[in-house]
Scaffold this motif. Sequence first.
Motif, PDB file in Angstrom:
ATOM      1  N   SER A  45      13.393  10.334   0.078  1.00 55.03           N
ATOM      2  CA  SER A  45      12.431   9.046  -0.078  1.00 55.03           C
ATOM      3  C   SER A  45      14.057   7.844  -0.090  1.00 55.03           C
ATOM      4  O   SER A  45      15.233   8.403   0.281  1.00 55.03           O
ATOM      5  CB  SER A  45      11.763   8.459  -1.001  1.00 55.03           C
ATOM      6  OG  SER A  45      10.955   7.270  -0.383  1.00 55.03           O
ATOM      7  N   HIS A  46      14.290   7.189  -0.649  1.00 56.07           N
ATOM      8  CA  HIS A  46      15.184   6.093  -1.354  1.00 56.07           C
ATOM      9  C   HIS A  46      16.044   5.956  -3.295  1.00 56.07           C
ATOM     10  O   HIS A  46      14.960   6.042  -3.495  1.00 56.07           O
ATOM     11  CB  HIS A  46      15.477   4.728  -0.781  1.00 56.07           C
ATOM     12  CG  HIS A  46      14.531   4.206  -0.898  1.00 56.07           C
ATOM     13  ND1 HIS A  46      14.327   3.260  -1.262  1.00 56.07           N
ATOM     14  CD2 HIS A  46      13.126   4.260  -0.430  1.00 56.07           C
ATOM     15  CE1 HIS A  46      13.355   2.889  -1.331  1.00 56.07           C
ATOM     16  NE2 HIS A  46      12.905   3.183  -0.935  1.00 56.07           N
ATOM     17  N   ILE A  47      16.954   5.423  -3.002  1.00 60.89           N
ATOM     18  CA  ILE A  47      17.020   5.215  -4.406  1.00 60.89           C
ATOM     19  C   ILE A  47      17.958   3.884  -4.390  1.00 60.89           C
ATOM     20  O   ILE A  47      18.118   3.107  -6.166  1.00 60.89           O
ATOM     21  CB  ILE A  47      17.947   5.770  -5.528  1.00 60.89           C
ATOM     22  CG1 ILE A  47      19.174   6.672  -4.510  1.00 60.89           C
ATOM     23  CG2 ILE A  47      16.786   7.357  -5.566  1.00 60.89           C
ATOM     24  CD1 ILE A  47      19.690   7.332  -5.282  1.00 60.89           C
ATOM     25  N   TYR A  81       9.610   2.405  -9.124  1.00 58.43           N
ATOM     26  CA  TYR A  81       8.905   3.712  -8.846  1.00 58.43           C
ATOM     27  C   TYR A  81       9.391   2.979  -7.029  1.00 58.43           C
ATOM     28  O   TYR A  81       8.937   4.588  -6.076  1.00 58.43           O
ATOM     29  CB  TYR A  81       7.471   3.241  -8.873  1.00 58.43           C
ATOM     30  CG  TYR A  81       7.203   2.935 -10.169  1.00 58.43           C
ATOM     31  CD1 TYR A  81       6.138   1.892 -11.132  1.00 58.43           C
ATOM     32  CD2 TYR A  81       7.385   4.344 -10.779  1.00 58.43           C
ATOM     33  CE1 TYR A  81       6.345   2.104 -12.058  1.00 58.43           C
ATOM     34  CE2 TYR A  81       7.107   4.599 -12.195  1.00 58.43           C
ATOM     35  CZ  TYR A  81       5.759   3.445 -12.848  1.00 58.43           C
ATOM     36  OH  TYR A  81       6.045   3.252 -14.063  1.00 58.43           O
ATOM     37  N   ASP A  82       9.546   2.068  -6.118  1.00 53.00           N
ATOM     38  CA  ASP A  82       9.649   1.871  -5.055  1.00 53.00           C
ATOM     39  C   ASP A  82      10.617   3.154  -4.431  1.00 53.00           C
ATOM     40  O   ASP A  82      11.913   2.380  -5.101  1.00 53.00           O
ATOM     41  CB  ASP A  82       9.717   0.763  -4.435  1.00 53.00           C
ATOM     42  CG  ASP A  82      10.130   0.238  -2.980  1.00 53.00           C
ATOM     43  OD1 ASP A  82      10.132  -0.920  -2.642  1.00 53.00           O
ATOM     44  OD2 ASP A  82      10.197   1.261  -2.206  1.00 53.00           O
ATOM     45  N   GLY A  83      10.314   4.072  -3.940  1.00 53.80           N
ATOM     46  CA  GLY A  83      11.753   5.019  -3.499  1.00 53.80           C
ATOM     47  C   GLY A  83      12.017   6.333  -3.782  1.00 53.80           C
ATOM     48  O   GLY A  83      12.439   7.294  -4.248  1.00 53.80           O
ATOM     49  N   ASP A 126      20.877   3.266   2.127  1.00 52.02           N
ATOM     50  CA  ASP A 126      20.373   2.001   2.356  1.00 52.02           C
ATOM     51  C   ASP A 126      18.788   1.603   3.003  1.00 52.02           C
ATOM     52  O   ASP A 126      18.518   0.962   4.484  1.00 52.02           O
ATOM     53  CB  ASP A 126      21.286   0.854   3.531  1.00 52.02           C
ATOM     54  CG  ASP A 126      20.638  -0.145   4.304  1.00 52.02           C
ATOM     55  OD1 ASP A 126      21.057  -0.224   5.067  1.00 52.02           O
ATOM     56  OD2 ASP A 126      20.670  -1.304   3.153  1.00 52.02           O
ATOM     57  N   GLU A 127      17.623   2.094   2.843  1.00 48.26           N
ATOM     58  CA  GLU A 127      16.318   2.358   3.268  1.00 48.26           C
ATOM     59  C   GLU A 127      15.519   0.697   3.357  1.00 48.26           C
ATOM     60  O   GLU A 127      15.234  -0.083   4.369  1.00 48.26           O
ATOM     61  CB  GLU A 127      15.415   3.406   2.125  1.00 48.26           C
ATOM     62  CG  GLU A 127      13.785   3.176   2.555  1.00 48.26           C
ATOM     63  CD  GLU A 127      13.396   2.229   3.076  1.00 48.26           C
ATOM     64  OE1 GLU A 127      13.149   1.119   1.914  1.00 48.26           O
ATOM     65  OE2 GLU A 127      11.836   2.439   2.818  1.00 48.26           O
ATOM     66  N   GLU A 128      15.839  -0.129   2.288  1.00 52.03           N
ATOM     67  CA  GLU A 128      15.729  -1.835   1.558  1.00 52.03           C
ATOM     68  C   GLU A 128      16.105  -2.659   3.027  1.00 52.03           C
ATOM     69  O   GLU A 128      15.343  -3.275   3.543  1.00 52.03           O
ATOM     70  CB  GLU A 128      16.176  -1.771   1.262  1.00 52.03           C
ATOM     71  CG  GLU A 128      14.955  -0.759  -0.494  1.00 52.03           C
ATOM     72  CD  GLU A 128      13.717  -1.458  -0.792  1.00 52.03           C
ATOM     73  OE1 GLU A 128      13.085  -2.128   0.408  1.00 52.03           O
ATOM     74  OE2 GLU A 128      12.943  -0.690  -1.016  1.00 52.03           O
ATOM     75  N   GLY A 129      16.835  -1.929   3.891  1.00 52.36           N
ATOM     76  CA  GLY A 129      17.794  -3.182   4.357  1.00 52.36           C
ATOM     77  C   GLY A 129      17.524  -4.840   4.407  1.00 52.36           C
ATOM     78  O   GLY A 129      18.472  -5.558   5.009  1.00 52.36           O
ATOM     79  N   GLU A 151       1.880   2.671  -2.805  1.00 52.41           N
ATOM     80  CA  GLU A 151       1.484   2.485  -1.378  1.00 52.41           C
ATOM     81  C   GLU A 151       1.520   0.750  -1.167  1.00 52.41           C
ATOM     82  O   GLU A 151       2.518   0.360  -1.031  1.00 52.41           O
ATOM     83  CB  GLU A 151      -0.399   1.944  -1.691  1.00 52.41           C
ATOM     84  CG  GLU A 151      -0.515   1.180  -1.002  1.00 52.41           C
ATOM     85  CD  GLU A 151      -1.792   1.427  -1.138  1.00 52.41           C
ATOM     86  OE1 GLU A 151      -2.392   1.338  -2.149  1.00 52.41           O
ATOM     87  OE2 GLU A 151      -2.250  -0.278  -0.289  1.00 52.41           O
ATOM     88  N   GLN A 152       2.397  -0.010  -2.789  1.00 53.31           N
ATOM     89  CA  GLN A 152       2.914  -1.264  -2.808  1.00 53.31           C
ATOM     90  C   GLN A 152       2.320  -2.371  -1.889  1.00 53.31           C
ATOM     91  O   GLN A 152       2.512  -3.245  -1.693  1.00 53.31           O
ATOM     92  CB  GLN A 152       4.693  -0.896  -2.396  1.00 53.31           C
ATOM     93  CG  GLN A 152       5.572  -0.397  -1.985  1.00 53.31           C
ATOM     94  CD  GLN A 152       6.777   0.072  -1.665  1.00 53.31           C
ATOM     95  OE1 GLN A 152       6.508  -0.165  -0.023  1.00 53.31           O
ATOM     96  NE2 GLN A 152       7.827  -0.882  -2.025  1.00 53.31           N
ATOM     97  N   GLY A 153       1.297  -1.242  -1.798  1.00 50.19           N
ATOM     98  CA  GLY A 153      -0.233  -2.808  -1.478  1.00 50.19           C
ATOM     99  C   GLY A 153      -1.941  -2.449  -2.689  1.00 50.19           C
ATOM    100  O   GLY A 153      -1.786  -1.626  -3.416  1.00 50.19           O
ATOM    101  N   SER A 188       5.198  -5.092  -5.613  1.00 54.53           N
ATOM    102  CA  SER A 188       5.928  -4.540  -5.401  1.00 54.53           C
ATOM    103  C   SER A 188       7.095  -5.399  -4.988  1.00 54.53           C
ATOM    104  O   SER A 188       6.578  -6.307  -4.678  1.00 54.53           O
ATOM    105  CB  SER A 188       5.648  -3.698  -4.125  1.00 54.53           C
ATOM    106  OG  SER A 188       6.867  -2.522  -4.366  1.00 54.53           O
ATOM    107  N   HIS A 189       8.285  -4.782  -4.542  1.00 55.42           N
ATOM    108  CA  HIS A 189       9.597  -5.627  -4.857  1.00 55.42           C
ATOM    109  C   HIS A 189       9.312  -6.751  -5.430  1.00 55.42           C
ATOM    110  O   HIS A 189       9.345  -7.733  -5.345  1.00 55.42           O
ATOM    111  CB  HIS A 189       9.390  -6.349  -3.589  1.00 55.42           C
ATOM    112  CG  HIS A 189       9.748  -4.930  -2.236  1.00 55.42           C
ATOM    113  ND1 HIS A 189       9.616  -5.187  -0.994  1.00 55.42           N
ATOM    114  CD2 HIS A 189      10.426  -3.835  -2.142  1.00 55.42           C
ATOM    115  CE1 HIS A 189      10.742  -4.218  -0.120  1.00 55.42           C
ATOM    116  NE2 HIS A 189       9.951  -3.482  -0.859  1.00 55.42           N
ATOM    117  N   ASN A 190       8.446  -6.330  -6.603  1.00 59.68           N
ATOM    118  CA  ASN A 190       8.568  -7.252  -7.924  1.00 59.68           C
ATOM    119  C   ASN A 190       9.014  -5.993  -9.235  1.00 59.68           C
ATOM    120  O   ASN A 190       8.244  -5.499  -9.137  1.00 59.68           O
ATOM    121  CB  ASN A 190       7.420  -7.332  -8.031  1.00 59.68           C
ATOM    122  CG  ASN A 190       7.003  -8.463  -9.082  1.00 59.68           C
ATOM    123  OD1 ASN A 190       7.411  -8.058 -10.226  1.00 59.68           O
ATOM    124  ND2 ASN A 190       6.711 -10.097  -8.699  1.00 59.68           N
TER     125      ASN A 190
HETATM  126 MN    MN Z   1      10.611  -1.421  -0.797  1.00 58.68          MN
END
Ligand code: MN
Length: 422
Positions: free
Chosen positions: A88-90, A99-101, A133-136, A198-200, A387-389
Amino acid sequence: MAGTSHPTELRVDPDRLTARLGALAEIGAIDGTEGCARLALTDEDKAGRDLVVTWMRDLGLDVRIDGIGNVVGTLAGATDGPPVMCGSHIDTVRTGGRYDGNLGVLAGLEVIETVTAAGLVPDRPLAVAFFTDEEGARFPPDMLGSLVYVGGMGLEEALEIEGIDGAVVGEELVRIGYAGSAPLPGLAPHAYVELHIEQGPVLERAGITIGAVDSVQGISWQEITVTGQSNHAGTTPMSMRQDPGFVATSIANFVRELALELGHPQVGTVGRIELRPDLVNVIPASATLTVDLRNTDDAILCDAEQRLADFVTAIAETEGCKVQSRTLARFEPVIFSPSIVDLVERTAGLLGHSVQRMPSGAGHDAQMLARVCPTAMIFTPSRDGLSHNPGEYTSPADLQAGADVLLQVMLALATDEEFSDD
Ligand code: MN
Ligand code: HGY
Ligand code: MN
């Protein structure tokens, strides 16, 4: 599991996984929270990369870095040939969770450490990757590294991308020491499986532990620049204004109304609005905003894009402003490999976890790897769907469940006979 000759009783070490998640989250830690901020190619991202590469090397993996800074660690198998890859991404957003990535990468390390600690040599090599750069969020588009890895964008084009802070991808890669030499496009894996939160709210609301992700919705990002005339806030009659700030906020309002009118799963977000000169008593000279539109149905997403474009043209004309739009990202919906989604669903059930199939609302590197090999994703629940939080949270039991499913799916793919989706 059909056709496999691997130890189905093998499980990960949850404490080792949680410890690594904690150690990585220390890098770019956001004070007073569990979260971290490591925007792509920043010093914080470099420090996170260095730590994960050290862990890869400590596990004896063959570590390769390519020209866009993707890092792949590979454990040799009994045979050569393309590996079964996870990852995934870091990199994170500015208000990132731990946890995201990061879960997908560190669970991949945990899978490999569990396999080697058990003295197992999988038939096929196992690989764990983190993509650049997964997040962009700093350098659009999102999933940039995996897009280049699969040949969806040329390296030269990617290296020239300018970030929201004026930095350039190629220069930042050199600066942090991750302008690698491994060939691009990268080696197409035998299969790719990505564990991700899941982020949702779906899994938590349903009381389900594992998501067998069968698709990713379409993504449309654009940057809109509106230019008008800066003027005095006090002396300029409303009838004489050419106010980009009014146009930008009207667009933001339209995006919300459009998403509500189209209904679920359409979503629309204005995440950035920059006014210049950004002063209390000056009618702005210009406004730059971003619009993120997503839908599982590409025809509806195209319709939403067209309706937005029509609105932008009309409101700018009414206000006497000029407008320019630039596409930052445009990815169609992706359907994952039915046979691997089946395997995820079956494995979760065999491990005694509740599981349901679902689409992904977020973009992921898996949607790029799906262009070159059979691919699917495993979701674990996000508390309150957040997520993104920095408050992003997944329970230790759910982290363990996700990592165990990843372990068993990877082993099945590394030892199963050829499978096909035909
Ligand atoms: Mn993300
Ligand atoms: O934007 C996304 O869906 C992902 O977080 N890059
Ligand atoms: Mn992610």
